[in-house]
Design a protein around this motif. Structure first.
Motif, PDB file in Angstrom:
ATOM      1  N   PRO A   1       0.817  -1.229   0.000  1.00 53.99           N
ATOM      2  CA  PRO A   1       0.000   0.000   0.000  1.00 53.99           C
ATOM      3  C   PRO A   1       0.846   1.272   0.000  1.00 53.99           C
ATOM      4  O   PRO A   1       0.465   2.269  -0.627  1.00 53.99           O
ATOM      5  N   CYS A   2       1.999   1.239   0.649  1.00 56.16           N
ATOM      6  CA  CYS A   2       2.897   2.409   0.646  1.00 56.16           C
ATOM      7  C   CYS A   2       3.430   2.684  -0.755  1.00 56.16           C
ATOM      8  O   CYS A   2       3.537   3.846  -1.163  1.00 56.16           O
ATOM      9  N   VAL A   3       3.751   1.636  -1.490  1.00 58.06           N
ATOM     10  CA  VAL A   3       4.231   1.792  -2.863  1.00 58.06           C
ATOM     11  C   VAL A   3       3.145   2.429  -3.720  1.00 58.06           C
ATOM     12  O   VAL A   3       3.399   3.377  -4.463  1.00 58.06           O
ATOM     13  N   LEU A   4       1.942   1.918  -3.606  1.00 62.28           N
ATOM     14  CA  LEU A   4       0.834   2.467  -4.398  1.00 62.28           C
ATOM     15  C   LEU A   4       0.567   3.923  -4.031  1.00 62.28           C
ATOM     16  O   LEU A   4       0.317   4.750  -4.906  1.00 62.28           O
ATOM     17  N   GLN A   5       0.659   4.234  -2.767  1.00 62.81           N
ATOM     18  CA  GLN A   5       0.455   5.618  -2.325  1.00 62.81           C
ATOM     19  C   GLN A   5       1.526   6.532  -2.903  1.00 62.81           C
ATOM     20  O   GLN A   5       1.232   7.639  -3.361  1.00 62.81           O
ATOM     21  N   GLU A   6       2.759   6.095  -2.927  1.00 65.92           N
ATOM     22  CA  GLU A   6       3.855   6.901  -3.471  1.00 65.92           C
ATOM     23  C   GLU A   6       3.713   7.120  -4.972  1.00 65.92           C
ATOM     24  O   GLU A   6       4.131   8.148  -5.488  1.00 65.92           O
ATOM     25  N   LEU A   7       3.133   6.171  -5.677  1.00 68.16           N
ATOM     26  CA  LEU A   7       2.917   6.341  -7.114  1.00 68.16           C
ATOM     27  C   LEU A   7       1.908   7.447  -7.392  1.00 68.16           C
ATOM     28  O   LEU A   7       1.978   8.113  -8.421  1.00 68.16           O
ATOM     29  N   GLY A   8       0.986   7.639  -6.479  1.00 71.79           N
ATOM     30  CA  GLY A   8      -0.031   8.666  -6.676  1.00 71.79           C
ATOM     31  C   GLY A   8      -1.010   8.271  -7.774  1.00 71.79           C
ATOM     32  O   GLY A   8      -1.225   7.097  -8.046  1.00 71.79           O
ATOM     33  N   ASP A   9      -1.575   9.277  -8.418  1.00 74.26           N
ATOM     34  CA  ASP A   9      -2.541   9.053  -9.489  1.00 74.26           C
ATOM     35  C   ASP A   9      -1.796   8.569 -10.736  1.00 74.26           C
ATOM     36  O   ASP A   9      -1.009   9.299 -11.320  1.00 74.26           O
ATOM     37  N   VAL A  10      -2.053   7.345 -11.138  1.00 78.74           N
ATOM     38  CA  VAL A  10      -1.358   6.756 -12.287  1.00 78.74           C
ATOM     39  C   VAL A  10      -2.186   6.823 -13.568  1.00 78.74           C
ATOM     40  O   VAL A  10      -1.748   6.330 -14.610  1.00 78.74           O
ATOM     41  N   ALA A  11      -3.342   7.437 -13.497  1.00 78.92           N
ATOM     42  CA  ALA A  11      -4.221   7.509 -14.666  1.00 78.92           C
ATOM     43  C   ALA A  11      -3.471   8.094 -15.860  1.00 78.92           C
ATOM     44  O   ALA A  11      -2.836   9.136 -15.770  1.00 78.92           O
ATOM     45  N   GLY A  12      -3.511   7.364 -16.968  1.00 80.57           N
ATOM     46  CA  GLY A  12      -2.875   7.813 -18.200  1.00 80.57           C
ATOM     47  C   GLY A  12      -1.367   7.611 -18.261  1.00 80.57           C
ATOM     48  O   GLY A  12      -0.743   7.950 -19.254  1.00 80.57           O
ATOM     49  N   GLN A  13      -0.786   7.056 -17.233  1.00 83.36           N
ATOM     50  CA  GLN A  13       0.671   6.883 -17.202  1.00 83.36           C
ATOM     51  C   GLN A  13       1.110   5.525 -17.729  1.00 83.36           C
ATOM     52  O   GLN A  13       0.353   4.560 -17.743  1.00 83.36           O
ATOM     53  N   HIS A  14       2.381   5.488 -18.136  1.00 84.82           N
ATOM     54  CA  HIS A  14       3.042   4.264 -18.576  1.00 84.82           C
ATOM     55  C   HIS A  14       3.999   3.864 -17.446  1.00 84.82           C
ATOM     56  O   HIS A  14       4.912   4.617 -17.115  1.00 84.82           O
ATOM     57  N   ILE A  15       3.762   2.698 -16.866  1.00 84.42           N
ATOM     58  CA  ILE A  15       4.480   2.268 -15.668  1.00 84.42           C
ATOM     59  C   ILE A  15       5.344   1.054 -15.972  1.00 84.42           C
ATOM     60  O   ILE A  15       4.925   0.126 -16.666  1.00 84.42           O
ATOM     61  N   LEU A  16       6.545   1.053 -15.418  1.00 82.65           N
ATOM     62  CA  LEU A  16       7.464  -0.081 -15.486  1.00 82.65           C
ATOM     63  C   LEU A  16       7.527  -0.712 -14.107  1.00 82.65           C
ATOM     64  O   LEU A  16       7.756  -0.017 -13.115  1.00 82.65           O
ATOM     65  N   ASP A  17       7.294  -2.009 -14.029  1.00 82.90           N
ATOM     66  CA  ASP A  17       7.345  -2.762 -12.768  1.00 82.90           C
ATOM     67  C   ASP A  17       8.462  -3.793 -12.873  1.00 82.90           C
ATOM     68  O   ASP A  17       8.314  -4.831 -13.509  1.00 82.90           O
ATOM     69  N   ILE A  18       9.578  -3.476 -12.242  1.00 92.03           N
ATOM     70  CA  ILE A  18      10.751  -4.367 -12.288  1.00 92.03           C
ATOM     71  C   ILE A  18      10.683  -5.314 -11.094  1.00 92.03           C
ATOM     72  O   ILE A  18      10.570  -4.879  -9.957  1.00 92.03           O
ATOM     73  N   GLY A  19      10.788  -6.604 -11.376  1.00 89.67           N
ATOM     74  CA  GLY A  19      10.633  -7.601 -10.317  1.00 89.67           C
ATOM     75  C   GLY A  19       9.155  -7.757  -9.987  1.00 89.67           C
ATOM     76  O   GLY A  19       8.771  -7.862  -8.828  1.00 89.67           O
ATOM     77  N   CYS A  20       8.328  -7.799 -11.012  1.00 88.28           N
ATOM     78  CA  CYS A  20       6.871  -7.753 -10.859  1.00 88.28           C
ATOM     79  C   CYS A  20       6.262  -9.009 -10.262  1.00 88.28           C
ATOM     80  O   CYS A  20       5.107  -9.012  -9.861  1.00 88.28           O
TER      81      CYS A  20
END
Length: 145
Positions: free
Chosen positions: A33-52
């Protein structure tokens, strides 16, 4: 006799045990949950998840409105689980590939808005961390540096 076992082999053997659609582990309530909170609003963004891993966080990011997600993990079995679950949920803009974050260079995009790596760096040496972070820095759009 060498009794060491690779990270890849450990996660390949346990991939089905990691697959989940709801919170079941302590870190699902604490770290993630802390990681998701730090990402903030991801709407419309392109995200890279390393070690997914099996894509648990990736799915949450896609369900939060990210335009695309590229997940990378050393475990072929974890990637298989991530692809299967994404297909089942209709998350067609989530793509997953098998690869070592230290040496991987076949990213789906040349630029990402944000990059996450949950529980990746504890598996790397300091030198490997520097290599990964240098690569990540080159993949971030200027608005997120």
């Amino acid at each position: 006799m060498d009794q060491s076992i690779s990270t890849e082999a450990i996660y390949n053997a346990q991939a089905v045990n990691w697959l989940r659609s709801e919170k079941i582990m302590l870190s699902d309530y604490t770290a993630r949950p802390c990681v998701l909170q730090e990402l903030g609003d991801v709407a419309g963004q392109h995200i890279l998840d390393i070690g997914c891993g099996e894509g648990y966080i990736s799915r949450m990011i896609m369900e939060s409105g990210a335009s695309s997600l590229f997940g990378l993990d050393v475990s072929a079995e974890m990637i298989c689980q991530a692809k299967s679950m994404a297909a089942e949920l209709g998350l067609h803009k989530a793509n997953y590939e098998v690869g070592d974050a230290v040496n991987f260079n076949q990213y789906s995009r040349t630029q990402f808005d944000q990059v996450i790596a949950v529980f990746l760096f504890n598996y790397l040496t300091v030198e490997e961390m520097i290599q990964v972070m240098t690569k990540v820095r080159s993949l971030l759009t200027s608005g997120y540096l």
